[in-house]
Design a protein around this motif. Sequence first.
Motif, PDB file in Angstrom:
ATOM      1  N   TYR A  45     -40.477 -63.692  18.251  1.00 53.97           N
ATOM      2  CA  TYR A  45     -40.156 -64.862  19.069  1.00 53.97           C
ATOM      3  C   TYR A  45     -38.926 -64.581  19.918  1.00 53.97           C
ATOM      4  CZ  TYR A  45     -42.960 -66.908  15.303  1.00 53.97           C
ATOM      5  OH  TYR A  45     -43.935 -67.168  14.393  1.00 53.97           O
ATOM      6  N   TYR A  86     -51.715 -67.376   9.583  1.00 58.11           N
ATOM      7  CA  TYR A  86     -50.620 -67.103  10.514  1.00 58.11           C
ATOM      8  C   TYR A  86     -49.666 -66.060   9.933  1.00 58.11           C
ATOM      9  CZ  TYR A  86     -47.260 -68.099  14.227  1.00 58.11           C
ATOM     10  OH  TYR A  86     -46.427 -68.004  15.315  1.00 58.11           O
ATOM     11  N   ARG A  87     -49.427 -66.104   8.640  1.00 57.84           N
ATOM     12  CA  ARG A  87     -48.476 -65.185   8.017  1.00 57.84           C
ATOM     13  C   ARG A  87     -49.024 -63.771   7.916  1.00 57.84           C
ATOM     14  NH1 ARG A  87     -46.733 -67.759   2.500  1.00 57.84           N
ATOM     15  NH2 ARG A  87     -45.177 -66.112   2.562  1.00 57.84           N
ATOM     16  N   TRP A 104     -45.094 -61.850  13.754  1.00 54.09           N
ATOM     17  CA  TRP A 104     -44.866 -62.424  15.083  1.00 54.09           C
ATOM     18  C   TRP A 104     -43.423 -62.202  15.525  1.00 54.09           C
ATOM     19  CZ3 TRP A 104     -49.327 -63.976  17.149  1.00 54.09           C
ATOM     20  CH2 TRP A 104     -50.355 -64.404  16.299  1.00 54.09           C
ATOM     21  N   TYR A 132     -48.989 -69.850  18.068  1.00 54.73           N
ATOM     22  CA  TYR A 132     -47.920 -68.936  18.477  1.00 54.73           C
ATOM     23  C   TYR A 132     -47.388 -69.294  19.865  1.00 54.73           C
ATOM     24  CZ  TYR A 132     -45.482 -64.774  20.095  1.00 54.73           C
ATOM     25  OH  TYR A 132     -44.539 -63.922  20.612  1.00 54.73           O
ATOM     26  N   LEU A 162     -44.965 -72.127  19.371  1.00 57.38           N
ATOM     27  CA  LEU A 162     -43.737 -71.734  18.685  1.00 57.38           C
ATOM     28  C   LEU A 162     -42.865 -70.810  19.525  1.00 57.38           C
ATOM     29  CD1 LEU A 162     -45.089 -71.206  15.066  1.00 57.38           C
ATOM     30  CD2 LEU A 162     -43.408 -72.909  15.788  1.00 57.38           C
ATOM     31  N   ASN A 163     -43.477 -70.016  20.387  1.00 60.38           N
ATOM     32  CA  ASN A 163     -42.706 -69.084  21.207  1.00 60.38           C
ATOM     33  C   ASN A 163     -42.296 -69.694  22.546  1.00 60.38           C
ATOM     34  OD1 ASN A 163     -41.506 -66.469  21.381  1.00 60.38           O
ATOM     35  ND2 ASN A 163     -43.072 -65.896  22.877  1.00 60.38           N
ATOM     36  N   HIS A 218     -39.557 -71.881  17.865  1.00 63.69           N
ATOM     37  CA  HIS A 218     -39.508 -71.385  16.489  1.00 63.69           C
ATOM     38  C   HIS A 218     -38.071 -71.206  16.028  1.00 63.69           C
ATOM     39  CE1 HIS A 218     -39.416 -68.354  13.268  1.00 63.69           C
ATOM     40  NE2 HIS A 218     -40.593 -68.858  12.895  1.00 63.69           N
ATOM     41  N   LEU A 267     -46.151 -77.863  12.655  1.00 65.62           N
ATOM     42  CA  LEU A 267     -45.703 -76.511  12.984  1.00 65.62           C
ATOM     43  C   LEU A 267     -45.316 -75.751  11.721  1.00 65.62           C
ATOM     44  CD1 LEU A 267     -43.493 -77.196  16.140  1.00 65.62           C
ATOM     45  CD2 LEU A 267     -45.708 -76.043  16.089  1.00 65.62           C
ATOM     46  N   SER A 268     -44.617 -76.423  10.817  1.00 68.56           N
ATOM     47  CA  SER A 268     -44.197 -75.781   9.577  1.00 68.56           C
ATOM     48  C   SER A 268     -45.406 -75.380   8.737  1.00 68.56           C
ATOM     49  CB  SER A 268     -43.304 -76.750   8.790  1.00 68.56           C
ATOM     50  OG  SER A 268     -42.897 -76.171   7.573  1.00 68.56           O
ATOM     51  N   ARG A 308     -47.230 -72.324  10.486  1.00 71.63           N
ATOM     52  CA  ARG A 308     -46.569 -71.020  10.360  1.00 71.63           C
ATOM     53  C   ARG A 308     -46.577 -70.511   8.929  1.00 71.63           C
ATOM     54  NH1 ARG A 308     -41.205 -71.734   8.443  1.00 71.63           N
ATOM     55  NH2 ARG A 308     -40.496 -69.741   9.254  1.00 71.63           N
ATOM     56  N   ASN A 309     -46.744 -71.393   7.954  1.00 71.11           N
ATOM     57  CA  ASN A 309     -46.793 -70.981   6.555  1.00 71.11           C
ATOM     58  C   ASN A 309     -48.214 -70.736   6.046  1.00 71.11           C
ATOM     59  OD1 ASN A 309     -44.026 -70.937   5.917  1.00 71.11           O
ATOM     60  ND2 ASN A 309     -43.989 -73.164   5.685  1.00 71.11           N
TER      61      ASN A 309
END
Length: 339
Positions: free
Chosen positions: A274, A267-268, A272, A224, A227-228, A280, A258-259, A262-263
């Motif tokens: 952003y 993580y899901r 989250w 995170y 991505l943020n 992201h 990263l893809s 996040r999938n």
Amino acid sequence: MGMSTPLCLGQLDIRKSIVGLAMGAGAIYLLYKAIKAGIKCQPPLCSNSPICIARLAIERERHGRDSGELRRLLNSLECKQDEYAKSMILHSITRCVYLLEAEASACTADDIVLVGSMLDDKDNSVKIQALNTLKAFSGIRKFRLKIQEQSIKVLELVSTIWDSELHIAGLRLLNNLPLPDFVHPQLRRVMPALMDILQSDYILAQVQAVRLLSYLAQKNDLLYDILNCQVRSNFLNLFQSTQPGSLLFEILVFAERLSEGRNSPHYRAVKWHYNEQSLHEALFGDESRLADRLLALVIHPEEEVQIQACKVIVSLQCPQDVRVRPSCQPSHSYFNNGE
């Protein structure tokens, strides 16, 4: 008015002699210059230069003898030296570590601490050489834990000093080490600096930065934060086909990880949020043009870039937890209508 024939012939003989002497002298002078140049090209029999030290040490090890040069260099590093001398000594140590495996393996943890102390030097060139030396020692398994102790210091240097050579040396060292969990809080703090290096104009530093970020993207507790992290509005320029292939490949690996992260179900499971300028949003937001960039890279002249671009496309279409299903429907807004 005319000269007698004997006199003319006599003068001609004299001229020939003078020319002959001149040519002989010229040849001798040229020979002298060649010999002098040859002598200058020969390495001195005894010199304190890094090249001579390494050459002599290698020659001695080739004959099965411990040259003692690495130990002598480490001992000299303990003495009071000016910045230039310390930099040259560290450079020589690095060469010896790579070339003299037996002598390098005989070093101790105290030697690593000594080299690590050079990271506190006020001169950047000394810091850079110390980072290179630690990178050399990191290839020896027994020193890795000791070198890991320098990780926080290295991250501090990379994030606070804007010097491309230092960035390259520091990131190469970090990329050669398994980073322990206790470094994660520091990694969160330096994430913006790593992203700035990735968006700089120094290709070698960019490649090292994205390799580290790709590694960190596989850590659940850091995903995170990555991505943020805020990026520039032109971040997707890193995916242009005009970029060097080496950088394109690494940035595509980063995007794929990263893809996938996040999938992942882990993580899901969390909702989250952003910021609008986050990585992201640049890569996966509704307004992102990443899909267009990826489609252009599918026809890139370098095959590894093509393949990696396809991998990212697949990761965008198929969330990780459903890829095993026979029918995988595109997720989110990417490649709508089966594009």
